[in-house]
Design an enzyme around this catalytic site. Structure first.
Site, PDB file in Angstrom:
ATOM      1  N   PHE A 128      -0.494   7.135   1.994  1.00 14.98           N
ATOM      2  CA  PHE A 128      -0.699   5.862   2.688  1.00 14.98           C
ATOM      3  C   PHE A 128      -1.837   6.025   3.689  1.00 14.98           C
ATOM      4  O   PHE A 128      -1.817   6.952   4.512  1.00 14.98           O
ATOM      5  CB  PHE A 128       0.566   5.392   3.424  1.00 14.98           C
ATOM      6  CG  PHE A 128       0.365   4.044   4.064  1.00 14.98           C
ATOM      7  CD1 PHE A 128       0.421   2.878   3.313  1.00 14.98           C
ATOM      8  CD2 PHE A 128       0.053   3.947   5.422  1.00 14.98           C
ATOM      9  CE1 PHE A 128       0.180   1.635   3.902  1.00 14.98           C
ATOM     10  CE2 PHE A 128      -0.182   2.709   6.014  1.00 14.98           C
ATOM     11  CZ  PHE A 128      -0.112   1.553   5.248  1.00 14.98           C
ATOM     12  N   ASP A 215      -5.735  12.875   7.317  1.00  8.55           N
ATOM     13  CA  ASP A 215      -5.169  11.693   7.951  1.00  8.55           C
ATOM     14  C   ASP A 215      -3.950  12.144   8.760  1.00  8.55           C
ATOM     15  O   ASP A 215      -2.874  12.366   8.211  1.00  8.55           O
ATOM     16  CB  ASP A 215      -4.782  10.672   6.876  1.00  8.55           C
ATOM     17  CG  ASP A 215      -4.172   9.401   7.477  1.00  8.55           C
ATOM     18  OD1 ASP A 215      -3.703   9.455   8.630  1.00  8.55           O
ATOM     19  OD2 ASP A 215      -4.138   8.366   6.773  1.00  8.55           O
ATOM     20  N   LYS A 244      -1.642   5.680  15.811  1.00 11.38           N
ATOM     21  CA  LYS A 244      -0.231   5.631  16.193  1.00 11.38           C
ATOM     22  C   LYS A 244       0.075   6.141  17.601  1.00 11.38           C
ATOM     23  O   LYS A 244      -0.020   5.365  18.539  1.00 11.38           O
ATOM     24  CB  LYS A 244       0.602   6.335  15.118  1.00 11.38           C
ATOM     25  CG  LYS A 244       0.564   5.545  13.787  1.00 11.38           C
ATOM     26  CD  LYS A 244       1.827   5.637  12.983  1.00 11.38           C
ATOM     27  CE  LYS A 244       1.926   4.524  11.965  1.00 11.38           C
ATOM     28  NZ  LYS A 244       1.337   4.818  10.664  1.00 11.38           N
TER      29      LYS A 244
HETATM   30  C1  PLP Z   1       0.284   4.067   9.876  1.00  8.84           C
HETATM   31  C2  PLP Z   1      -0.655   4.862   9.054  1.00  8.84           C
HETATM   32  C3  PLP Z   1      -1.940   4.396   8.732  1.00  8.84           C
HETATM   33  C4  PLP Z   1      -2.415   2.993   9.108  1.00  8.84           C
HETATM   34  O1  PLP Z   1      -2.502   2.794  10.455  1.00  8.84           O
HETATM   35  P1  PLP Z   1      -2.661   1.276  11.025  1.00  8.84           P
HETATM   36  O2  PLP Z   1      -2.796   1.484  12.507  1.00  8.84           O
HETATM   37  O3  PLP Z   1      -1.446   0.539  10.620  1.00  8.84           O
HETATM   38  O4  PLP Z   1      -3.885   0.719  10.415  1.00  8.84           O
HETATM   39  C5  PLP Z   1      -2.778   5.217   8.011  1.00  8.84           C
HETATM   40  N1  PLP Z   1      -2.385   6.448   7.623  1.00  8.84           N
HETATM   41  C6  PLP Z   1      -1.167   6.938   7.911  1.00  8.84           C
HETATM   42  C7  PLP Z   1      -0.802   8.312   7.467  1.00  8.84           C
HETATM   43  C8  PLP Z   1      -0.255   6.157   8.622  1.00  8.84           C
HETATM   44  O5  PLP Z   1       0.972   6.636   8.868  1.00  8.84           O
END
Ligand code: PLP
Length: 392
Positions: A128, A215, A244
């Protein structure tokens, strides 16, 4: 109520009006133990005094200017992040998806610089990376993509945790410029790759001159027991994205880069109106002060290990529990059946949990949770899971 809000979420029937540490209070003053923390956002818990103070002070002085001018808080937060991670330079955004967009743009610049006209980024199944068009293309979940075609060119997908598959891709695809991967998959179900996975990717990237892009939007800021999850290994990525927990609830994201990757952008090649503004970076600085001052990643490691073993003991004899896994305070309890309804049942008992990948109960509690709160979480959750699995 008029449907003024676009229908993007199935919302639970509760509205919170205030929070304190791991606790949230609804509009009836009912109290809930929050083991989701806004999906790994409020790592310091709700209404943390250091963040509140920093926000109030900064709001009284200066909220926004522009990246056309120097921004002291941005400079300082950049320095702190670089120091804690070993990375060289930072670009600030307002969200995780935007941080990943910056990373994707860096990968393309890197490819073009190496003479690749159509650079490819290798991404993973079940990953994701966000909801913008490029990041939903990078995401390995058809549900996130469906209806939004045409997707973006320049991505290739391989199974997660599988170094062999990456080796094969290296042999088959000549235009690879970068690999984008989560150190632990969050939305995908708290999937932990083999220990040699990240070091193996580092080696492959070095051999082929690809950017290793991590990420760490969910895993970063202490959650897995180290400041950043890659620090469980003796490696440094070329690019790392954060968001986050970086602002403890104030929207702020970051794309960090090291070595040559840190110098790919030039004036005009990327930008953001709000990114790195004085208010957002004040929150980030308060988070950094608290995280480092209290070495909260160590607390996450301790508390996470304790929680995992307590959950393991309580659920050892329970049929239907497939696996309890995690690192630090990123924990997953995989059941042998879809268990989305546990979220509503937990809510009724004053407990907030999350279910992802259909059958994985995911816990992402604040790093500041006390031992007593962790015990309460274990007790409530294991009872809920046992009742659910026994068909009650
Ligand atoms: C939450 C998340 C995102 C997206 O972040 P947003 O602030 O919602 O755009 C991308 N990568 C990972 C691994 C995430 O947990």
């Amino acid at each position: 109520m008029k449907d003024v809000l676009m229908n993007t979420y199935n919302r639970l029937p509760v509205t919170f009006t205030r929070g304190e540490g791991v606790w949230l209070f609804d509009d009836q003053e009912r109290k809930y133990l929050d083991a989701v923390a806004g999906i790994a956002v409020c790592g310091l818990g709700h209404a943390h005094p250091a963040v509140t103070r920093a926000l109030c002070d900064q709001a009284g002085k200066l909220v926004h200017t522009s990246n056309l001018y120097g921004i002291e808080n941005q400079q300082r937060l950049g320095e702190r992040l670089a120091e804690m991670s070993g990375m060289d330079r930072v670009f600030f955004s307002n969200s995780g998806a935007e941080a990943n967009e910056a990373a994707i743009k860096l990968a393309r610049l890197w490819g073009h610089r190496k003479g690749i006209d159509t650079p490819v980024i290798v991404v993973m199944e079940n990953s994701f990376h966000g909801r913008t068009i490029a990041t939903l293309t990078a995401t390995g979940n058809r549900k996130v993509q469906a209806g939004f075609e045409p997707l973006v060119h320049g991505f290739a997908r391989v199974p997660y945790g599988d170094l062999e598959a990456l080796h094969t891709a290296a042999g088959n695809l000549k235009d690879i410029a970068a690999v984008l991967v989560e150190p632990i998959q969050g939305e995908g179900g708290v999937n932990i790759p083999p220990d040699d996975y990240l070091p193996g990717i580092r080696e492959l990237c070095d051999r082929h001159d690809w950017l290793m892009m991590l990420d760490e939007i969910q895993t970063g800021m202490g959650r897995t027991g180290r400041p950043f999850a890659f620090q469980h290994h003796d490696i440094l990525p070329d690019v790392m994205t954060l968001a986050k927990a970086l602002g403890n609830g104030v929207p702020v994201g970051a794309c960090l880069a090291s070595g040559e990757a840190a110098n790919l952008f030039g004036p005009g090649s990327h930008g953001s109106t709000f990114g790195g503004n004085p208010l957002a970076c004040a929150a980030g600085l308060a988070v950094m002060d608290t995280l480092e001052g209290e070495r909260l990643w160590q607390r996450a490691a301790e508390l996470g290990a304790g929680l995992a073993s307590a959950l393991g003991e309580e659920l050892a004899a329970t049929d239907g529990v497939v696996e309890i896994r995690g690192r630090g305070l990123m924990l997953g309890i995989e059941l042998d059946r879809p268990c989305g309804e546990l979220v509503g049942r937990a809510l009724e008992e004053g407990l907030l949990i999350n279910v992802t990948a259909d059958s994985v109960v995911r816990l992402l509690p604040p790093l500041t949770m006390s031992d007593a709160e962790a015990e309460q979480l274990t007790r409530q959750l294991t009872n809920l899971i046992k009742d659910f699995l026994s068909g009650k």
